[in-house]
Write a protein that holds these residues in place. Sequence first.
Motif, short mmCIF file in Angstrom:
data_model
loop_
_atom_site.label_atom_id
_atom_site.label_comp_id
_atom_site.label_asym_id
_atom_site.label_seq_id
_atom_site.Cartn_x
_atom_site.Cartn_y
_atom_site.Cartn_z
N GLU A 82 5.20 -10.27 -7.66
CA GLU A 82 4.66 -11.30 -7.12
C GLU A 82 5.91 -11.97 -5.85
O GLU A 82 6.92 -12.03 -6.10
CB GLU A 82 4.50 -13.24 -8.42
N GLY A 83 5.39 -12.08 -5.02
CA GLY A 83 5.97 -12.89 -3.90
C GLY A 83 6.54 -11.75 -2.62
O GLY A 83 6.53 -11.89 -1.98
N ASP A 84 6.20 -10.39 -3.21
CA ASP A 84 6.35 -9.58 -2.75
C ASP A 84 5.24 -9.74 -1.50
O ASP A 84 3.84 -9.22 -1.23
CB ASP A 84 5.79 -7.96 -2.66
N ARG A 85 5.47 -8.97 0.00
CA ARG A 85 4.48 -9.39 1.07
C ARG A 85 4.13 -7.58 1.06
O ARG A 85 4.87 -6.61 1.35
CB ARG A 85 5.31 -8.89 2.69
N VAL A 86 2.81 -7.12 1.18
CA VAL A 86 2.51 -5.48 1.30
C VAL A 86 1.83 -5.82 2.12
O VAL A 86 0.53 -6.82 3.03
CB VAL A 86 1.68 -5.67 0.00
N THR A 87 0.64 -4.59 2.65
CA THR A 87 -0.51 -3.90 3.16
C THR A 87 -0.66 -2.43 2.29
O THR A 87 -0.40 -2.17 1.74
CB THR A 87 -0.06 -3.42 4.40
N ASN A 88 -2.18 -2.72 2.68
CA ASN A 88 -3.00 -1.24 2.26
C ASN A 88 -3.20 -0.74 3.05
O ASN A 88 -3.76 -0.75 4.02
CB ASN A 88 -3.09 -1.43 0.76
N CYS A 97 -5.81 12.43 -8.45
CA CYS A 97 -6.43 13.48 -8.88
C CYS A 97 -5.44 13.97 -7.85
O CYS A 97 -4.50 14.10 -7.45
CB CYS A 97 -7.79 13.10 -7.45
N PRO A 98 -6.22 15.91 -7.82
CA PRO A 98 -5.63 17.25 -6.60
C PRO A 98 -5.06 16.54 -5.21
O PRO A 98 -4.27 16.79 -5.13
CB PRO A 98 -5.96 18.24 -6.96
N HIS A 99 -5.95 15.29 -4.51
CA HIS A 99 -5.41 15.40 -3.33
C HIS A 99 -4.30 14.69 -3.48
O HIS A 99 -3.36 14.92 -3.12
CB HIS A 99 -6.78 15.14 -2.57
N CYS A 100 -4.59 13.41 -4.53
CA CYS A 100 -3.52 12.57 -4.10
C CYS A 100 -2.04 13.64 -4.29
O CYS A 100 -0.89 13.27 -4.22
CB CYS A 100 -3.38 11.23 -5.58
N ARG A 101 -2.41 14.31 -5.66
CA ARG A 101 -1.05 14.84 -6.21
C ARG A 101 0.36 15.91 -5.25
O ARG A 101 1.03 15.83 -5.40
CB ARG A 101 -1.01 15.42 -7.74
N GLU A 102 -1.32 16.12 -3.40
CA GLU A 102 -0.44 16.72 -2.83
C GLU A 102 -0.33 15.55 -1.73
O GLU A 102 0.06 15.80 -0.04
CB GLU A 102 -2.21 17.92 -2.49
N GLY A 103 -0.57 14.29 -1.85
CA GLY A 103 -0.01 13.46 -0.74
C GLY A 103 -1.36 12.76 -0.02
O GLY A 103 -0.86 12.85 0.70
N ARG A 104 -2.39 13.08 -0.35
CA ARG A 104 -3.77 13.56 0.99
C ARG A 104 -4.41 12.37 0.01
O ARG A 104 -5.01 12.50 0.19
CB ARG A 104 -3.80 14.54 1.32
N GLN A 105 -3.85 11.18 -0.27
CA GLN A 105 -4.84 10.19 -1.13
C GLN A 105 -5.43 9.83 -0.28
O GLN A 105 -6.78 9.13 -0.82
CB GLN A 105 -3.38 8.92 -1.23
N ASN A 106 -5.84 9.65 1.22
CA ASN A 106 -6.92 8.98 1.71
C ASN A 106 -8.38 10.15 1.79
O ASN A 106 -9.07 9.30 1.79
CB ASN A 106 -6.28 9.01 3.68
N ALA A 304 -0.45 6.04 1.96
CA ALA A 304 -0.46 5.14 1.97
C ALA A 304 1.37 5.76 2.87
O ALA A 304 1.98 4.70 3.72
CB ALA A 304 -0.06 4.39 1.34
N HIS A 305 2.03 6.15 2.38
CA HIS A 305 3.28 7.36 2.56
C HIS A 305 3.60 6.98 3.70
O HIS A 305 4.73 7.52 4.67
CB HIS A 305 3.45 8.45 1.58
N GLU A 306 2.61 7.69 4.71
CA GLU A 306 2.93 7.75 6.39
C GLU A 306 3.39 6.05 7.36
O GLU A 306 3.70 6.35 8.37
CB GLU A 306 1.36 8.31 6.75
#
Length: 355
Positions: A82-88, A97-106, A304-306
């Motif tokens: 609580e209190g963290d400032r965020v976007t997404n 999923c396999p794509h998420c594990r490859e860094g392609r969460q989009n 998100a990591h980009e």
Amino acid sequence: MRAVVFQGANEPMEIEEVDRPDCPDDGVVVETEACGVCRSDWHAWQGDWSWIGVMSTPGLIFGHEPVGTVVEVGDEVEEYREGDRVTNPFNLADGSCPHCREGRQNICERSIPMGFVPFSTGAFAEEYPVRAADTNLVPVSDDVDAVDIAGLGCRFATAFHGVAHRVDVDPGDWVAVHGCGGVGLSAIHTADALGANVIAVDLKQEALDKALDLGATHTVKVDEVQDVPQAVKKHTPGSQGAEVSVDALGIAQTCRNSVNSLNKGGQHLQIGLTTSEEEGEVSIPVDQIVFDEREFIGSYGMPAHEYDEIFRMMETGKIDPGRIVSETISLEEVPDTVASMGDYDTVGIPVCNEF
């Protein structure tokens, strides 16, 4: 809490008192500071995209370009408090999923488009939920303006991911951008930051002027030329065409113009989604694509990591998403702002920052 609620296709959206969102066990609830108003909201309000399985039902709360402060945290969340400032990102991944594990969460196999389905409330509201918080949330520094972060949202993030990661833009390359709305201007700004020579293409002089301000080196006003691809090519060395061409609008004409603006070996980047006129289908010159070894590449959202790359470029002044924000509005103004996007008069990105 107060929220803008969808009443049905082309029906005026209304401000209503609704229940605050439940907090997912693996997610958070965020108090909204700002949220961009996107042409995708207009598409959904129009009732578009049934052909890709998106069905806008009355009761939806749109809004998918948010920034805010965490006010409730699920029991399974490890990295946020609580209190963290965020976007997404707007396309919420599950992280497993396999794509998420490859860094392609989009392109997560179980991606949820925030604000376009009943079980993922959007941010045209005082609060909004985010599932799989450890996967989807992005920390935001307290010294960054909320309007600038909302300006990153769907359009800037999608354009950045596409231009910086899906195609090959090298310093000195020629990049044509067809359609200078929010995502097109974001693509222009990003390509300029990467050292490209950018040709902006649009019907409106105001949009082209803004494109020049954001780094375009040349412009093509569509209604003043007979052949848009040839007009684009004339600005490139030897009139051979662009190394990269972007359709940032999504209608049949801009898609074909973009493909036909390419040099041999060039890359077409499709960012714009189609309207009810095309229903996801556009004819393109397949044989010429084969003969010239052109590439047709899609780009959807951004993992998100980009965001870290964008923040670093913001810190050094290479990019400034706030320059693309056209106006700030209140929650009460969101319905009319969304409806007006059908007139294509908006230049830049409107952001709601009064809730």
